[in-house]
Design an enzyme around this catalytic site. Structure first.
Site, mmCIF file in Angstrom:
data_model
loop_
_atom_site.group_PDB
_atom_site.id
_atom_site.type_symbol
_atom_site.label_atom_id
_atom_site.label_comp_id
_atom_site.label_asym_id
_atom_site.label_seq_id
_atom_site.Cartn_x
_atom_site.Cartn_y
_atom_site.Cartn_z
ATOM 1 N N ASP A 60 0.852 -1.191 0.000
ATOM 2 C CA ASP A 60 0.000 0.000 0.000
ATOM 3 C C ASP A 60 0.890 1.244 0.000
ATOM 4 O O ASP A 60 1.939 1.251 -0.634
ATOM 5 C CB ASP A 60 -0.916 -0.044 1.232
ATOM 6 C CG ASP A 60 -2.240 0.656 1.013
ATOM 7 O OD1 ASP A 60 -2.241 1.896 0.884
ATOM 8 O OD2 ASP A 60 -3.281 -0.034 0.974
ATOM 9 N N ASP A 69 -1.519 2.672 18.369
ATOM 10 C CA ASP A 69 -2.364 1.494 18.227
ATOM 11 C C ASP A 69 -1.778 0.471 17.254
ATOM 12 O O ASP A 69 -2.409 -0.553 16.996
ATOM 13 C CB ASP A 69 -3.757 1.910 17.749
ATOM 14 C CG ASP A 69 -4.866 1.388 18.653
ATOM 15 O OD1 ASP A 69 -4.567 0.636 19.599
ATOM 16 O OD2 ASP A 69 -6.031 1.734 18.405
ATOM 17 N N HIS A 116 -3.528 5.978 3.696
ATOM 18 C CA HIS A 116 -4.239 4.817 3.185
ATOM 19 C C HIS A 116 -3.731 3.490 3.758
ATOM 20 O O HIS A 116 -4.506 2.654 4.245
ATOM 21 C CB HIS A 116 -4.158 4.809 1.648
ATOM 22 C CG HIS A 116 -5.122 3.902 0.976
ATOM 23 N ND1 HIS A 116 -4.833 2.577 0.698
ATOM 24 C CD2 HIS A 116 -6.373 4.129 0.487
ATOM 25 C CE1 HIS A 116 -5.856 2.024 0.069
ATOM 26 N NE2 HIS A 116 -6.810 2.945 -0.069
ATOM 27 N N ASN A 130 -6.247 -2.826 24.348
ATOM 28 C CA ASN A 130 -5.123 -2.111 24.973
ATOM 29 C C ASN A 130 -5.552 -0.794 25.605
ATOM 30 O O ASN A 130 -4.717 -0.012 26.054
ATOM 31 C CB ASN A 130 -4.019 -1.850 23.940
ATOM 32 C CG ASN A 130 -4.455 -0.896 22.833
ATOM 33 O OD1 ASN A 130 -5.648 -0.708 22.605
ATOM 34 N ND2 ASN A 130 -3.489 -0.313 22.141
ATOM 35 N N TYR A 227 -8.597 -11.616 -10.778
ATOM 36 C CA TYR A 227 -7.724 -12.719 -11.172
ATOM 37 C C TYR A 227 -8.047 -13.962 -10.349
ATOM 38 O O TYR A 227 -8.322 -13.881 -9.147
ATOM 39 C CB TYR A 227 -6.260 -12.310 -10.964
ATOM 40 C CG TYR A 227 -5.256 -13.335 -11.415
ATOM 41 C CD1 TYR A 227 -5.312 -13.899 -12.681
ATOM 42 C CD2 TYR A 227 -4.236 -13.751 -10.554
ATOM 43 C CE1 TYR A 227 -4.379 -14.835 -13.095
ATOM 44 C CE2 TYR A 227 -3.289 -14.678 -10.959
ATOM 45 C CZ TYR A 227 -3.372 -15.218 -12.236
ATOM 46 O OH TYR A 227 -2.441 -16.152 -12.645
ATOM 47 N N SER A 283 -11.133 -0.769 -0.637
ATOM 48 C CA SER A 283 -9.861 -0.742 0.089
ATOM 49 C C SER A 283 -10.058 -1.013 1.568
ATOM 50 O O SER A 283 -9.201 -1.614 2.228
ATOM 51 C CB SER A 283 -9.184 0.628 -0.068
ATOM 52 O OG SER A 283 -8.603 0.785 -1.332
#
Length: 325
Positions: A60, A69, A116, A130, A227, A283
């Site tokens: 990416d 985090d 992104h 956490n 694919y 995405s």
């Protein structure tokens, strides 16, 4: 009651009981992640919440390794000494301590140009339970070294784009079992043969390659998501209907939440607590699916990770669930 002729064959009668999951994560923004409830993820967390032995490659824009985090779930190359300018493990990549920037050809700049990749990485393995921010699909249970590991691989660098085939081969050769790819080509029916060959290589090495289906609201074949060698992921609303932008068709293998999704972004650049933000797209759906196979590493040795997940997808299609709805 049971002795009555009207109830012949009834063995016993019980009240309908209310059920709930036993694990309750303490991430303060988990309540703002209804996309996890949509896929019943909290129930799955009763069984497993991640596995540090599983490496998920994220191809990416890069990942913010300093994000509070994410920092505990970043992959570390055991054969490399960070920042010494030497290819310590002789794998052909200098300083690939946590991955590699294939676009800009460097191992030391893994942040890239925007949010992104950090957003996608957070959906996979933001540190869960956490007490900070959001939860990840396979982010662990809050104890040290409990979440999946994120291998950072940039195809979108600060100033260059490329190296996608090389990135896939790198992941397969350096221990990644899953590759999460929230990218694709901008036109249908076009592809780079080197990328398809690299996907085949990843599969031959026993891995799973997951791709976003694309956001053109089209049934056309958008590679690499269409694919045969990948798991193609369409996007859903939390209600289960197809997101209006998502590509669709019989080439889509599975669908996942993608409109909208709350996850990590580059530290200080988010709209939620400065470090998090909502975004939509296939995405965002793709990393949900990339995070799920982490749980299947607990299977018997004769059932490989790829075999089991592919079998589940085939069973889903036979049952009429395919098509990217």
């Amino acid at each position: 009651f049971l002795d009555s002729e009207d109830h012949d064959g009834v063995a016993y009668v019980e009240p309908e009981l209310e059920h709930k999951t036993m694990f309750q994560a303490n991430d303060p923004e988990l309540g703002s992640q209804p996309h996890y409830d949509a896929i019943k993820l909290p129930g799955a967390w009763d069984t497993t919440m991640g596995n540090p032995d599983v490496v998920v490659q994220v191809i990416d824009t890069g990942i913010d390794m300093e994000h509070p985090d994410l920092q505990n779930n970043i992959w570390k190359n055991p054969g490399e000494i960070c920042g010494n300018g030497v290819d310590d493990d002789d794998n052909g990549f200098v300083d690939d301590c946590h991955g590699y920037n294939f676009a800009d050809d460097t191992g030391t700049d893994l942040l890239g140009s925007d949010w992104h990749g950090t957003h996608c990485g957070g959906t996979i393995a933001a540190d869960t339970n956490n007490g900070v921010g959001v939860a990840g699909v396979a982010g662990g249970n809050g104890s040290p070294d409990s979440g999946a590991r994120l291998m950072i691989s940039l195809g979108f660098g600060d100033s260059n784009t490329g190296g996608f085939a090389e990135a896939l081969v790198y992941g397969a050769d350096n221990g990644a079992q899953i590759s999460s790819n929230s990218w694709g080509y901008t036109s249908p029916d076009v592809y780079e043969q080197a990328v398809l060959d690299a996907i085949d290589y990843y599969n031959d090495m026993g891995g799973i390659v997951v791709f976003a289906a694309g956001n053109s609201n089209s049934e056309a074949c958008y590679y690499p998501g269409c694919y045969d060698g990948v798991v193609g992921v369409a996007a859903l609303e939390d209600s289960g209907v197809r997101a209006s932008f998502s590509n669709y068709g019989d080439w889509v293998d599975i669908s996942a939440p993608g409109n909208p999704v709350l996850s990590t972004v580059i530290t200080g650049e988010g709209s939620v607590e400065s470090n998090y933000a909502w975004y939509s797209g296939t995405s965002m759906a793709c990393p949900h699916v990339a995070g799920v196979p982490v749980s299947y590493t607990h299977l018997p040795a004769h059932e490989t990770l790829r075999y089991r997940v592919c079998r589940l997808l085939l069973e889903k299609k036979k049952g009429g669930g395919g098509g990217g709805g």
